[in-house]
Design a protein around this motif. Sequence first.
Motif, short mmCIF file in Angstrom:
data_model
loop_
_atom_site.label_atom_id
_atom_site.label_comp_id
_atom_site.label_asym_id
_atom_site.label_seq_id
_atom_site.Cartn_x
_atom_site.Cartn_y
_atom_site.Cartn_z
N THR A 1 0.82 -1.09 0.32
CA THR A 1 0.17 -0.09 0.05
C THR A 1 0.72 1.30 -0.22
N THR A 2 0.22 2.17 -0.65
CA THR A 2 0.70 3.80 -0.33
C THR A 2 1.72 4.03 1.56
N VAL A 3 0.89 3.67 2.07
CA VAL A 3 1.56 3.62 3.64
C VAL A 3 1.85 2.97 4.09
N GLY A 4 2.17 1.54 3.77
CA GLY A 4 3.43 0.82 3.65
C GLY A 4 3.21 -0.75 4.11
N GLY A 5 1.31 -1.16 3.94
CA GLY A 5 1.85 -2.05 4.38
C GLY A 5 1.24 -3.37 3.27
N LYS A 6 0.98 -4.18 3.33
CA LYS A 6 1.42 -5.16 2.56
C LYS A 6 -0.49 -6.30 2.67
N TYR A 7 -0.80 -6.56 1.57
CA TYR A 7 -1.42 -7.39 1.38
C TYR A 7 -1.28 -8.54 -0.21
N LYS A 8 -2.24 -9.31 -0.12
CA LYS A 8 -1.81 -10.07 -1.59
C LYS A 8 -3.48 -9.75 -2.56
N LEU A 9 -3.98 -10.37 -3.95
CA LEU A 9 -4.97 -10.64 -4.06
C LEU A 9 -4.62 -11.05 -5.46
N PRO A 10 -5.65 -12.02 -6.28
CA PRO A 10 -5.69 -12.83 -6.81
C PRO A 10 -5.60 -11.70 -8.18
N ILE A 11 -4.22 -10.92 -8.68
CA ILE A 11 -4.51 -9.67 -10.00
C ILE A 11 -3.59 -9.80 -10.53
N SER A 12 -3.68 -9.44 -11.37
CA SER A 12 -2.76 -8.71 -12.93
C SER A 12 -1.70 -7.87 -12.22
N ARG A 13 -0.18 -7.80 -12.68
CA ARG A 13 0.38 -5.95 -12.67
C ARG A 13 -0.67 -5.29 -12.86
N GLU A 14 -1.59 -4.98 -14.17
CA GLU A 14 -2.08 -3.74 -14.46
C GLU A 14 -3.36 -3.99 -13.18
N ASP A 15 -3.70 -4.51 -12.95
CA ASP A 15 -5.11 -4.79 -12.35
C ASP A 15 -4.74 -3.66 -11.46
N ASN A 16 -6.11 -1.98 -11.42
CA ASN A 16 -5.51 -1.02 -10.05
C ASN A 16 -6.86 -0.69 -9.61
N CYS A 17 -8.46 -1.64 -10.40
CA CYS A 17 -9.61 -1.40 -9.74
C CYS A 17 -10.55 -2.76 -9.09
N SER A 18 -11.38 -2.45 -8.09
CA SER A 18 -12.26 -3.70 -8.01
C SER A 18 -13.69 -3.54 -8.84
N LYS A 19 -14.18 -5.03 -9.62
CA LYS A 19 -15.60 -4.19 -9.59
C LYS A 19 -16.74 -4.38 -9.46
N ILE A 20 -17.20 -3.78 -8.19
CA ILE A 20 -18.44 -3.66 -6.83
C ILE A 20 -20.07 -3.45 -8.28
N ILE A 21 -20.63 -4.18 -7.89
CA ILE A 21 -22.26 -4.21 -8.28
C ILE A 21 -22.95 -3.95 -6.35
N ALA A 22 -23.55 -2.59 -6.50
CA ALA A 22 -24.00 -2.01 -5.91
C ALA A 22 -25.67 -2.67 -5.54
N TYR A 23 -26.36 -3.40 -4.92
CA TYR A 23 -28.10 -3.28 -4.73
C TYR A 23 -28.51 -1.94 -4.54
N ILE A 24 -29.45 -1.94 -4.59
CA ILE A 24 -30.80 -0.71 -4.81
C ILE A 24 -31.92 -1.18 -4.52
N ASP A 25 -32.94 -0.53 -3.04
CA ASP A 25 -33.87 -0.39 -2.79
C ASP A 25 -34.65 0.14 -2.59
N TYR A 26 -35.91 0.49 -2.34
CA TYR A 26 -36.65 1.44 -3.11
C TYR A 26 -37.36 1.52 -1.63
N ASP A 27 -37.46 2.66 -0.66
CA ASP A 27 -38.79 3.01 0.37
C ASP A 27 -40.04 3.00 -0.13
N GLU A 28 -40.90 3.01 0.92
CA GLU A 28 -42.48 3.79 0.37
C GLU A 28 -43.09 4.90 -0.81
#
Length: 178
Positions: free
Chosen positions: A127-154
Amino acid sequence: MSTYVWMKESGTIKEEELSAKLQRYHSENELFLAYSTDSFCAGHALENELSELHVKQLLELRIFSENKELYYCRSRMGEDFQWRLASEENLEKDYYMIQYQTLDINTAKMEQDGFPTDTYGNLILYTTVGGKYKLPISREDNCSKIIAYIDYDEYGMAKIKDYRLCGFLYVKEEKQNG
């Protein structure tokens, strides 16, 4: 059954049943993220990688692909897991939106270290602040794709009620003027 239209199935599962299920899991096209009381882990949803999870400490597990996500969660160790299968298949666009979230990656440090990987080929990221983690990504990947689900009230007011992961990818950064 849930009233949320993106939930295709849901239920509960005991800790020992989840352990047995993960020992048999095998999917070439799915990834996982696991959050435990003492760690964060990610990888390919294959038996050898999933078998390293310590289910007794596990709080959340997301097994996901471009098309669906199987999500297990609990708030305390020893409790049963609640689970749901989410997908936007046959879902109107009013009930979800696609988001891209930038990953915190220090590419200079990764390049300096030769883009290290773990024993399964997952990229070890800094990370930019010194942390470390692993992900199953390629060297070029820079984002995660997320689907946000929407619900509507009355009153018709929209609110994001749930989300799921789809994967990781490269998204070109747009330069801002001014």
